[in-house]
Design a protein around this motif. Structure first.
Motif, mmCIF file in Angstrom:
data_model
loop_
_atom_site.group_PDB
_atom_site.id
_atom_site.type_symbol
_atom_site.label_atom_id
_atom_site.label_comp_id
_atom_site.label_asym_id
_atom_site.label_seq_id
_atom_site.Cartn_x
_atom_site.Cartn_y
_atom_site.Cartn_z
ATOM 1 N N ASP A 309 0.822 -1.203 0.000
ATOM 2 C CA ASP A 309 0.000 0.000 0.000
ATOM 3 C C ASP A 309 0.858 1.256 0.000
ATOM 4 O O ASP A 309 0.585 2.209 -0.731
ATOM 5 N N ARG A 310 1.913 1.250 0.812
ATOM 6 C CA ARG A 310 2.793 2.422 0.822
ATOM 7 C C ARG A 310 3.437 2.627 -0.548
ATOM 8 O O ARG A 310 3.537 3.764 -1.039
ATOM 9 N N ALA A 311 3.891 1.546 -1.153
ATOM 10 C CA ALA A 311 4.510 1.646 -2.468
ATOM 11 C C ALA A 311 3.528 2.186 -3.495
ATOM 12 O O ALA A 311 3.867 3.041 -4.318
ATOM 13 N N LEU A 312 2.289 1.690 -3.459
ATOM 14 C CA LEU A 312 1.261 2.154 -4.396
ATOM 15 C C LEU A 312 0.997 3.640 -4.218
ATOM 16 O O LEU A 312 0.899 4.383 -5.204
ATOM 17 N N GLN A 313 0.850 4.079 -2.985
ATOM 18 C CA GLN A 313 0.583 5.498 -2.735
ATOM 19 C C GLN A 313 1.634 6.389 -3.376
ATOM 20 O O GLN A 313 1.330 7.389 -4.030
ATOM 21 N N ASN A 314 2.899 6.034 -3.196
ATOM 22 C CA ASN A 314 3.980 6.866 -3.718
ATOM 23 C C ASN A 314 4.070 6.791 -5.237
ATOM 24 O O ASN A 314 4.325 7.793 -5.902
#
Length: 596
Positions: A309-314
């Motif tokens: 999720d963090r990777a997707l957000q960025n």
């Protein structure tokens, strides 16, 4: 530098709209978990993750832990110790623990949402309290009364942390080979001697004591895994009345220098006649340890989800900002010098893959966590039995799929940045490095697959699969005439039927050739994961349509589900073909032909 914002809208959608957590909690008698309380916990958890933990993510990676070889002491990265103090002060360590031992008794499902936030914000930091929950469960279910009194309260309130000590330099998965020995003493304690490696949070400066749960063999133990016992071995001695004593004979000989999670202390622990106490029956240690291990496996699955999720957000933010060339159909933003890369189909493929796996995976992981609440509080014995079977079946799927998808998603996200993703500045390479360990510790993907096929499918005759297929069939029957879901219900029903057929085929072939189970296992695991996500995406669309969310939210769910069914669910075709190809293509080549 990578950033993180807790996806509260989607977390609440998963809890309240799809899983109907309020109804579940009320039915289970979890009266303290009202909607207001749940939402307040989510808000405060998001604040802690975003403002306390996330800013320390890069610090932990760049500075890491320090080890004093002379004393064995481990110093955590700057800010980690203070963050842990805030974690304890906020009551997070006891959120789901039994009130009898100082916990708040809130649902495991709610605790899972906080776990996702912590892992996305700072995976390395999250490893320090990670195994305390498993230690509590092992002692709660298998320890003696005095052990529960002496160890559980300080573990629950966060004054102490826990570890799980299995692996030795020569013994990883095959625990029957372990050499750590436990010699009985006259006072009822045991002298524990041996070396354990890869011990997460085995030594650190955050708490006054660390509670090691150690697998060892008694002098007269049977050979192999049947002769393993479990012992509680604290860093500082603990008397039977709970008083803290002097330092035990446990020494951190080294910390590992790793590909990722630099801020997490991965220790070599040397036990030199350390004082320990037997947990559970002699030679029955694996049963007690698996209580802890299964808890950890679900938790590690959440690590993969959080990183995804963090990777997707960025990546999504970057794709909307980065200007490069023009859209294939012509300028999408003619007032700019170039279009943002979000206009390009392949960038959208990568982002949608991450979005589909994150949002579907969240429901898969949360559902598994809800089964822990059913197991602990349901009054109906049949309901508990079904929950137990289903949880056992889902645990290896959650652990393996969410972590393997975590690797896939962090690499997709890095790829969206192009060369900028490979350099340190944007923080994407850290996420990709950190994600890699999640597929390895607490049992590799291959081990999870063998557990799924060998134990959950063959030995237990697919009891959990039958429960899940029952859920799918009920959903498909309920929505068979629903025009808004027709495009999902048909393919889902067909996939479920094929899943059942494949499962039976594997069982039949494994009776003729034991290698067939291992040959099919990884492909069967992923096949199962993709069909499970198809179910959760169909349910997401149904829940979104029935909700009060804005039309844009509903549209996003439907279009992501369509992408999943069109582009990701067909991966099952390759897995099916591999399963049906059998073991011969794997086992025929001589070992020498692989090269030295």
């Amino acid at each position: 530098m990578s950033q993180y914002r807790v996806p509260l809208t989607d977390i609440r959608f998963a809890l309240h709209d799809v899983l109907d957590a309020g109804t579940l909690f009320a039915r289970l008698g979890l009266d303290d978990a009202s909607r207001d309380i749940v939402d307040a916990v989510l808000d405060e958890g998001a604040r802690f993750a975003e403002t306390v933990l996330a800013p320390l993510n890069r610090v932990g990676d760049e500075i890491g832990c320090a080890h004093d070889k002379a004393t064995g002491a481990v110093t955590t990265p700057p800010g980690f110790r203070d963050a842990y103090a805030q974690y304890v002060d906020g009551g997070w360590s006891g959120l789901t623990a039994e009130p009898a031992y100082g916990g708040q008794g809130l649902p495991h499902l709610l605790g899972t949402t906080i776990k996702e936030m912590i892992d996305a914000a700072n995976l390395a930091w999250g490893n320090f309290p990670l195994l305390s929950h498993g230690a509590v469960e092992a002692l709660l279910h298998h320890g003696e009364d005095w052990q529960r009194e002496a160890f559980l309260k300080p573990l629950v309130d966060g004054r102490w942390t826990g570890t799980m000590c299995l692996t030795e330099p020569h013994a990883g998965t095959d625990l029957g080979l372990l050499r750590t020995r436990a010699v009985p003493r006259e006072d009822g304690s045991y002298a524990i001697s041996g070396t354990k490696i890869f011990i997460t949070a085995g030594e650190h400066d955050m708490t006054e004591n660390i509670v090691h749960l150690v697998l060892a063999k008694l002098p007269d133990a049977p050979a192999g895994s049947r002769g393993i016992s479990l012992f509680v071995v604290p860093k500082r001695r603990v008397a039977r009345d709970g008083r803290l004593g002097d330092v035990n004979a446990v020494h951190c000989g080294a910390i590992e220098h790793k590909m990722g999670i630099h801020g997490s202390a991965t220790c070599v622990l040397n036990f030199d006649d350390a004082e320990g106490f037997l947990v559970g029956a002699p030679n029955k240690g694996l049963m007690a340890m698996f209580t802890m291990m299964n808890s950890a496996r679900l938790a590690v699955g959440l690590q993969g989800l959080g990183l995804s999720d963090r990777a997707l957000q960025n990546a999504a933010r970057y794709a909307n900002e980065r200007l490069q060339s023009r859209a294939p159909a012509g300028p999408a933003f003619p007032d700019k010098v170039a279009d943002p890369i979000i206009v390009h189909p392949d960038v959208r493929r990568m982002l949608l893959t991450c979005k589909a796996l994150v949002e579907g995976g969240r429901l898969l992981g949360y559902h598994a966590a809800s089964l822990l609440d059913v197991l602990g509080h349901a009054q109906d014995t049949d309901e508990r039995a079904d929950a137990d079977a289903l949880l056992g079946f889902l645990t290896p799927i959650v652990k393996a799929c969410l972590t393997e998808w975590g690797v896939e998603c962090t690499y997709h996200a890095l790829q969206c940045f192009g060369g900028h993703g490979y350099i340190h500045e944007h923080g994407m390479e850290q996420l990709a490095r950190d994600a890699r360990i999640t597929t390895l510790y607490e049992g590799t993907t291959g081990i999870q697959a063998l557990d799924l096929v060998g134990r959950k499918l063959l030995q237990l005759q697919g009891a959990g699969l039958k429960v899940f297929l029952g859920m799918v069939h009920t959903f498909c029957r309920t929505h068979a005439e629903d025009d808004t879901l027709r495009e999902f219900v048909g393919p889902l029903a067909a996939a479920a039927a094929e899943w059942q057929t494949l499962s039976g085929d594997i069982a039949q072939r494994a009776q003729r050739d034991p290698d067939e189970a291992g040959a099919a296992s990884v492909d069967y695991l992923f096949y199962s994961g993709y069909v499970a996500l198809a179910y959760w995406w169909a349910r997401s669309v149904a829940a979104a349509e029935a909700s009060t969310h804005p039309e844009a939210f509903k549209t996003a769910k439907r279009e992501t589900a369509r992408f999943y069914y069109a582009r990701i669910l067909p991966r099952t075709l390759a897995h099916r073909a591999a399963i049906q190809s059998g073991a011969a293509s794997l086992m025929t080549l001589d070992a020498e032909a692989f090269g030295a």
